[in-house]
Enzyme design. Sequence first.
Site, PDB file in Angstrom:
ATOM      1  N   HIS A  88       0.891  -1.264  -0.073  1.00  0.00           N
ATOM      2  CA  HIS A  88      -0.110  -0.084   0.047  1.00  0.00           C
ATOM      3  C   HIS A  88       0.931   1.331   0.080  1.00  0.00           C
ATOM      4  CE1 HIS A  88      -3.940  -2.064   1.851  1.00  0.00           C
ATOM      5  NE2 HIS A  88      -3.233  -2.778   0.967  1.00  0.00           N
ATOM      6  N   GLU A  90       0.812   3.858   1.855  1.00  0.00           N
ATOM      7  CA  GLU A  90       1.415   4.244   3.165  1.00  0.00           C
ATOM      8  C   GLU A  90       2.772   3.241   3.636  1.00  0.00           C
ATOM      9  OE1 GLU A  90      -3.110   4.433   3.593  1.00  0.00           O
ATOM     10  OE2 GLU A  90      -1.736   3.686   2.335  1.00  0.00           O
ATOM     11  N   CYS A 121      -2.333  -0.456   7.751  1.00  0.00           N
ATOM     12  CA  CYS A 121      -1.634   0.912   7.377  1.00  0.00           C
ATOM     13  C   CYS A 121      -1.771   1.881   8.639  1.00  0.00           C
ATOM     14  CB  CYS A 121      -1.927   1.685   6.229  1.00  0.00           C
ATOM     15  SG  CYS A 121      -1.483   0.660   4.723  1.00  0.00           S
TER      16      CYS A 121
END
Length: 184
Positions: A88, A90, A121
Site C-alpha cells: 500500500h 502508506e 496501514c
Amino acid sequence: MKSAHKPGRGAGARQPTRITIEMTRMAGAPPLPFSTADESFMRIALEAAAVAAAEGEVPVGAVLVSRAGEILAVGRNQPIGRRDPSAHAEIAVLREAAAKAGNYRLPGATIYVTLEPCVMCAGALVIARIERLVFAARDLRFGAVRSKFQLADSPLLNHRVRVEEGLLAAEAAVLLARFFEGRR
C-alpha cells in the site's frame, strides 16, 4: 443457469458512490485550517495516486514529510504489480523513509494520504510513531482511522497519531470514482 453477477462487481463496485456521498456529508463540516504546504504535499500524493491508476492499481498515493518540511518519501499503491498484499502507499513511504533514517520510528513526521488508511496501514503509522496523518477521502468499506475503527488515535494504544481529514477530498474521490467506473 448462470448468475448475472460478475466477479469484482459486487459491493466494491459501489464504493465510489459511497465515497461521493461521504464527501457531501463532510462538506457541511467546518473546514480545518490546512496550510498551503499541506495542500502542496497532498497534491503530490494525488499525482502519485494518478500514477497508480495508470498502472491499474487502486489510485492511492502518499507523501511522508519530516517535521522540518522535507519530503522523506513518495509512494503509491502497488499490490498487484509487486504481487504483495502489503504494498500500500502508506507502507511504501514508511519503508523508504525508515530505511533512509536507519530506524523504524519516524517521530515528528506527517503523512499525507489520498484515502483513509486501512487497518494494516493505520497500525503501521502508530508503530512508526508518525505524529500527524492528513487524509483526503474516507474509505467507508475498509477505513480504519475514522470510518470503521479509530485505530490511529485510540486511547488504548501507547502512541496516538493526530488525524486530520478532508484536504482535497473531492479530488481524491473523483480519482477513485473514475478508476472504478472504468473497471465496470
